[in-house]
Design a protein around this motif. Structure first.
Motif, PDB file in Angstrom:
ATOM      1  N   LYS A  33       0.889  -0.994  -0.065  1.00 14.26           N
ATOM      2  CA  LYS A  33       0.103   0.024   0.020  1.00 14.26           C
ATOM      3  C   LYS A  33       0.895   1.350  -0.154  1.00 14.26           C
ATOM      4  O   LYS A  33       2.053   1.195   0.463  1.00 14.26           O
ATOM      5  CB  LYS A  33      -1.032   0.183   1.228  1.00 14.26           C
ATOM      6  N   THR A  34       0.375   2.197  -0.576  1.00 10.95           N
ATOM      7  CA  THR A  34       1.131   3.505  -0.687  1.00 10.95           C
ATOM      8  C   THR A  34       0.231   4.639  -0.545  1.00 10.95           C
ATOM      9  O   THR A  34      -0.825   4.679  -1.083  1.00 10.95           O
ATOM     10  CB  THR A  34       1.954   3.513  -2.307  1.00 10.95           C
ATOM     11  N   LEU A  35       0.816   5.637   0.045  1.00 12.40           N
ATOM     12  CA  LEU A  35      -0.105   6.805   0.278  1.00 12.40           C
ATOM     13  C   LEU A  35       0.917   7.872  -0.150  1.00 12.40           C
ATOM     14  O   LEU A  35       1.996   8.269  -0.110  1.00 12.40           O
ATOM     15  CB  LEU A  35      -0.118   7.300   1.907  1.00 12.40           C
ATOM     16  N   ILE A  36      -0.002   8.734  -1.241  1.00 10.92           N
ATOM     17  CA  ILE A  36       0.649   9.840  -1.879  1.00 10.92           C
ATOM     18  C   ILE A  36      -0.142  10.901  -1.559  1.00 10.92           C
ATOM     19  O   ILE A  36      -1.180  11.249  -1.870  1.00 10.92           O
ATOM     20  CB  ILE A  36       0.712   9.635  -3.657  1.00 10.92           C
ATOM     21  N   ILE A  37       0.501  11.867  -1.015  1.00 13.77           N
ATOM     22  CA  ILE A  37      -0.047  13.218  -0.695  1.00 13.77           C
ATOM     23  C   ILE A  37       0.421  14.253  -1.892  1.00 13.77           C
ATOM     24  O   ILE A  37       1.714  14.344  -2.200  1.00 13.77           O
ATOM     25  CB  ILE A  37       0.730  13.618   0.571  1.00 13.77           C
ATOM     26  N   ILE A  38      -0.705  14.945  -2.515  1.00 14.13           N
ATOM     27  CA  ILE A  38      -0.304  15.880  -3.346  1.00 14.13           C
ATOM     28  C   ILE A  38      -0.537  17.255  -2.832  1.00 14.13           C
ATOM     29  O   ILE A  38      -1.582  17.653  -2.237  1.00 14.13           O
ATOM     30  CB  ILE A  38      -1.353  15.643  -4.674  1.00 14.13           C
ATOM     31  N   SER A  39       0.409  18.089  -2.948  1.00 14.19           N
ATOM     32  CA  SER A  39       0.349  19.551  -2.801  1.00 14.19           C
ATOM     33  C   SER A  39       1.137  20.438  -3.256  1.00 14.19           C
ATOM     34  O   SER A  39       1.962  20.103  -4.024  1.00 14.19           O
ATOM     35  CB  SER A  39       1.127  19.507  -1.212  1.00 14.19           C
ATOM     36  N   PRO A  40       0.487  21.535  -3.461  1.00 15.95           N
ATOM     37  CA  PRO A  40       1.173  22.672  -4.178  1.00 15.95           C
ATOM     38  C   PRO A  40       2.304  23.015  -3.691  1.00 15.95           C
ATOM     39  O   PRO A  40       3.102  23.913  -4.331  1.00 15.95           O
ATOM     40  CB  PRO A  40       0.210  23.794  -4.390  1.00 15.95           C
ATOM     41  N   VAL A  41       2.439  23.000  -2.213  1.00 17.09           N
ATOM     42  CA  VAL A  41       3.589  23.608  -1.565  1.00 17.09           C
ATOM     43  C   VAL A  41       4.521  22.236  -0.852  1.00 17.09           C
ATOM     44  O   VAL A  41       3.774  21.371  -0.617  1.00 17.09           O
ATOM     45  CB  VAL A  41       3.135  24.817  -0.642  1.00 17.09           C
ATOM     46  N   ARG A  42       5.744  22.646  -0.702  1.00 10.39           N
ATOM     47  CA  ARG A  42       6.346  21.719   0.268  1.00 10.39           C
ATOM     48  C   ARG A  42       6.379  22.104   1.627  1.00 10.39           C
ATOM     49  O   ARG A  42       6.979  23.232   1.917  1.00 10.39           O
ATOM     50  CB  ARG A  42       7.980  21.731  -0.423  1.00 10.39           C
ATOM     51  N   LYS A  43       5.740  21.443   2.418  1.00 14.81           N
ATOM     52  CA  LYS A  43       5.429  21.866   3.761  1.00 14.81           C
ATOM     53  C   LYS A  43       5.551  20.461   4.641  1.00 14.81           C
ATOM     54  O   LYS A  43       4.505  19.942   4.905  1.00 14.81           O
ATOM     55  CB  LYS A  43       4.285  22.242   4.034  1.00 14.81           C
ATOM     56  N   VAL A  44       6.877  20.107   4.904  1.00 16.15           N
ATOM     57  CA  VAL A  44       7.024  18.707   5.555  1.00 16.15           C
ATOM     58  C   VAL A  44       7.336  19.202   7.131  1.00 16.15           C
ATOM     59  O   VAL A  44       8.373  19.927   7.170  1.00 16.15           O
ATOM     60  CB  VAL A  44       8.053  17.927   4.911  1.00 16.15           C
ATOM     61  N   PRO A  45       6.553  18.903   7.926  1.00 15.52           N
ATOM     62  CA  PRO A  45       6.932  19.033   9.125  1.00 15.52           C
ATOM     63  C   PRO A  45       8.141  18.218   9.848  1.00 15.52           C
ATOM     64  O   PRO A  45       8.265  17.051   9.336  1.00 15.52           O
ATOM     65  CB  PRO A  45       5.590  18.619  10.272  1.00 15.52           C
ATOM     66  N   ALA A  46       8.851  18.738  10.788  1.00  9.42           N
ATOM     67  CA  ALA A  46      10.358  18.032  11.014  1.00  9.42           C
ATOM     68  C   ALA A  46       9.827  16.724  11.529  1.00  9.42           C
ATOM     69  O   ALA A  46      10.856  15.705  11.340  1.00  9.42           O
ATOM     70  CB  ALA A  46      10.896  19.065  12.337  1.00  9.42           C
ATOM     71  N   GLU A  47       8.772  16.399  12.240  1.00 10.97           N
ATOM     72  CA  GLU A  47       8.472  15.248  12.861  1.00 10.97           C
ATOM     73  C   GLU A  47       8.288  13.863  11.766  1.00 10.97           C
ATOM     74  O   GLU A  47       8.358  12.988  11.942  1.00 10.97           O
ATOM     75  CB  GLU A  47       6.993  15.224  13.566  1.00 10.97           C
ATOM     76  N   LEU A  48       7.782  14.413  10.462  1.00 14.43           N
ATOM     77  CA  LEU A  48       7.809  13.639   9.238  1.00 14.43           C
ATOM     78  C   LEU A  48       8.687  13.403   8.412  1.00 14.43           C
ATOM     79  O   LEU A  48       9.056  12.591   7.593  1.00 14.43           O
ATOM     80  CB  LEU A  48       6.436  13.914   8.665  1.00 14.43           C
ATOM     81  N   GLU A  49       9.727  14.375   8.556  1.00  8.68           N
ATOM     82  CA  GLU A  49      11.026  14.342   7.631  1.00  8.68           C
ATOM     83  C   GLU A  49      11.585  12.972   7.060  1.00  8.68           C
ATOM     84  O   GLU A  49      11.797  12.442   6.044  1.00  8.68           O
ATOM     85  CB  GLU A  49      12.141  15.385   7.897  1.00  8.68           C
ATOM     86  N   ARG A  50      11.623  12.052   8.050  1.00  6.72           N
ATOM     87  CA  ARG A  50      12.147  10.625   7.760  1.00  6.72           C
ATOM     88  C   ARG A  50      11.143  10.000   7.509  1.00  6.72           C
ATOM     89  O   ARG A  50      11.428   8.834   7.064  1.00  6.72           O
ATOM     90  CB  ARG A  50      12.902  10.165   9.050  1.00  6.72           C
ATOM     91  N   ASP A  51       9.678  10.116   7.827  1.00  2.81           N
ATOM     92  CA  ASP A  51       8.975   9.031   7.227  1.00  2.81           C
ATOM     93  C   ASP A  51       8.304   9.214   5.743  1.00  2.81           C
ATOM     94  O   ASP A  51       7.915   8.388   5.064  1.00  2.81           O
ATOM     95  CB  ASP A  51       7.768   8.986   8.204  1.00  2.81           C
ATOM     96  N   LEU A  52       8.483  10.424   5.396  1.00  2.93           N
ATOM     97  CA  LEU A  52       7.870  10.596   3.880  1.00  2.93           C
ATOM     98  C   LEU A  52       9.020  10.880   2.742  1.00  2.93           C
ATOM     99  O   LEU A  52      10.114  11.743   3.199  1.00  2.93           O
ATOM    100  CB  LEU A  52       6.757  11.426   3.759  1.00  2.93           C
TER     101      LEU A  52
END
Ligand code: ADP
Length: 515
Positions: free
Chosen positions: A110-129
């Motif tokens: 299973k794969t989750l793909i988040i589509i976003s017009p901006v790059r906004k990755v919280p520090a908590e998720l940096e290694r997960d996505l």
């Protein structure tokens, strides 16, 4: 961007940065079909739908939707696309579920793909996505958009020649599909309603200028300068003129590799920027100015992203001159013990060098530098630029030419009235002057003439201005010497050395061009 390898390798969460949601979703659908995966697309307005837009579940709440994606009941071999999920990243629960998904999906198909017009990755998720940039549309996609619109409007537009069609498509490269569609539609309406019947390619180019400006780092320049506006610099002009067909289809058929770019080094005011502007007209491609200093942003990773966006946009533009003015300002003194930006400049510089070395697109770089002492030596190594030119001070012959160019530009009638003997004195008195200082002397002379009842400009007015000017080459004599010593072995002289060159003229450094 090639999605299937990420999906096949069980990357649990992909974060796709793109302003083109529907184009990105088409590409995901293609990947899903190729890998025989199901597709579920979520948005807060529609809940979950399948690839045909048929509703699967009307879950509007983002947390409920994420729990559903994570739930054991969802079928394996599924790609979940979530639109605008970045808007919910301030919720601790959203972050927690995403981290759970990242951990568990690694074991599943299973794969989750988040589509976003901006790059906004919280520090908590940096290694997960994994963040992926979705590329701008390719030539074929732009051509298809144009063809559809052209077919629908052919009756009004009449026949468009193949050459003009090619220019229109080139003009739209670097735009998103929506931007290209808008630019084509607007240009088609304008070209049929405007009395002057402007060319569609020109109108599309104007639209693109606005889109490129949006990056905040690149700027379109409508340069009017040509080779005849440059006094001297014969070697440089010859080099460029020999390549005036370099970006044509004919050149590719002949097997010519694309020219990479040139570096112009020399004291300020000697015509480096002027040459970059003229080069775009000599080579017949648009000019884009790249303000490399603006790449550097405050947030972690921002500079790298800015650099990528700038290069991606410039490359997508197609054939162009990418003019990097005063490059030393961005990379000077890089990596020294005093540098405080934790290696950001170094990384950006590394990205730039690699791109220069490997690029296969017709993006011709003209980098200008006012100093060479602080430049990283890797930049000057063979293989980065096609040629390095030393743009030195003009010799006597070239000084006369430059004075005449500017007199012709501002007071065309005055040119013939300047006495030969006075011109000779001007040339003699202006030894060590740069082109910019000669231009200043002409303008200053015009003020004198204007002050005297707006009479015609005289050679004497220019001479007086020259006599009271202290040229930069005197104040920076040591810099000039250092640069011309360096040029002796490392650069081609942009100026052709004439028999009449001044004695001890520092502009004579550097190899002569052999063609
Ligand atoms: P640089 O980029 O080397 O600092 P510029 O190209 O900006 O210098 O020069 C400033 C202005 O001086 C130009 O716009 C032009 O008007 C004039 N100038 C400089 N060099 C020349 C030249 N070789 N021929 C004609 N004009 C020149």
């Amino acid at each position: 961007m090639n999605l299937p390898p990420y999906i096949r390798a069980h990357y649990p969460i992909l974060y796709l940065v793109t302003p083109e949601e529907s184009r990105a979703e088409s590409s995901i659908l293609e990947a899903a079909k190729a890998l025989k995966r199901d597709l579920q697309i979520w948005s807060t307005t529609e809940g979950f739908v399948n690839e045909k837009g048929k509703s699967i579940a009307q879950t509007e709440d983002a947390i409920d939707a994420l729990l559903q994606v994570h739930g054991k009941e969802t079928p394996d071999k599924t790609i979940f696309v979530m639109r605008d999920l970045h808007l919910y990243f301030n919720s601790p629960k959203v972050l927690r579920i995403l981290r759970d998904i990242a951990r568990d999906f690694k074991q599943l198909s299973k794969t989750l793909i988040i589509i976003s017009p901006v790059r906004k990755v919280p520090a908590e998720l940096e290694r997960d996505l994994t963040v992926l940039e979705f590329e701008l549309p390719k030539r074929e996609e732009i051509e298809a958009i144009f063809n559809t619109l052209y077919t629908n409007n052919k009756a009004k537009l009449g026949t468009i020649s193949d050459d003009e069609k090619e220019r229109i498509i080139q003009a739209a490269m670097g735009l998103t599909t929506v931007e290209a569609e808008n630019a084509f539609s607007k240009a088609m309406v304008e070209s049929t309603t405007d009395e002057s019947k402007p060319l569609i390619s020109k109108l599309v180019l104007r639209e693109k200028a606005a889109a490129v400006r949006k990056t905040g780092i690149l700027e379109y320049f409508e340069a009017t300068q040509t080779a005849s506006d440059i006094g001297g610099l014969e070697n440089l002009k010859t080099w460029l003129t020999t390549r005036n067909q370099a970006f044509t289809h004919k050149a590719r058929q002949f097997g010519l590799p694309l020219p990479r770019g040139i570096l112009l080094a020399g004291l300020p005011g000697c015509g480096k920027s002027l040459s970059a502007k003229a080069a775009s007209n000599i080579l017949g491609v648009p000019l884009i100015r790249f303000d490399i200093g603006k790449v550097f942003g405050g947030l972690v990773g921002e500079s790298e992203r800015n650099m990528r966006t700038a290069i991606q946009t410039a490359e997508a533009v197609g054939s162009c001159v990418l003019w990097i003015d005063e490059m030393e300002k961005a990379f000077a003194g890089m990596g020294g013990s005093g540098s405080s930006d934790s290696g950001t400049s170094q990384r950006i510089f590394g990205n730039f060098i690699t791109w220069m070395q490997e690029k296969t697109t017709p993006c011709f770089v003209i980098a200008t530098v006012n100093r060479i002492d602080s430049l990283p030596p890797e930049l000057l190594r063979k293989g980065r630029f096609d040629e390095i030119f030393f743009v030195g001070l003009p010799d006597a012959v070239n000084r006369e030419e430059i004075i005449n160019i500017h007199v012709r530009r501002f007071r065309p009638k005055a040119e013939k009235l300047i006495k030969a003997s006075v011109m000779k004195e001007c040339v003699k008195a202006s030894e060590g002057f740069s082109g910019a200082e000669l231009e200043e002397a002409v303008i200053s002379g015009m003020y004198t003439a204007f002050h005297h009842d707006a009479r015609e400009l005289l050679g004497e007015d220019i001479l007086k201005a020259i006599e009271i000017t202290n040229p930069l080459s005197k104040a920076r004599a040591a810099d000039l010497k250092m640069m011309s010593d360096w040029a002796e072995c490392n650069a081609v002289n942009a100026n052709k050395i004439t028999a009449k060159a001044d004695k001890g003229d520092k502009s004579s450094s550097g190899r002569q061009l052999e063609i």
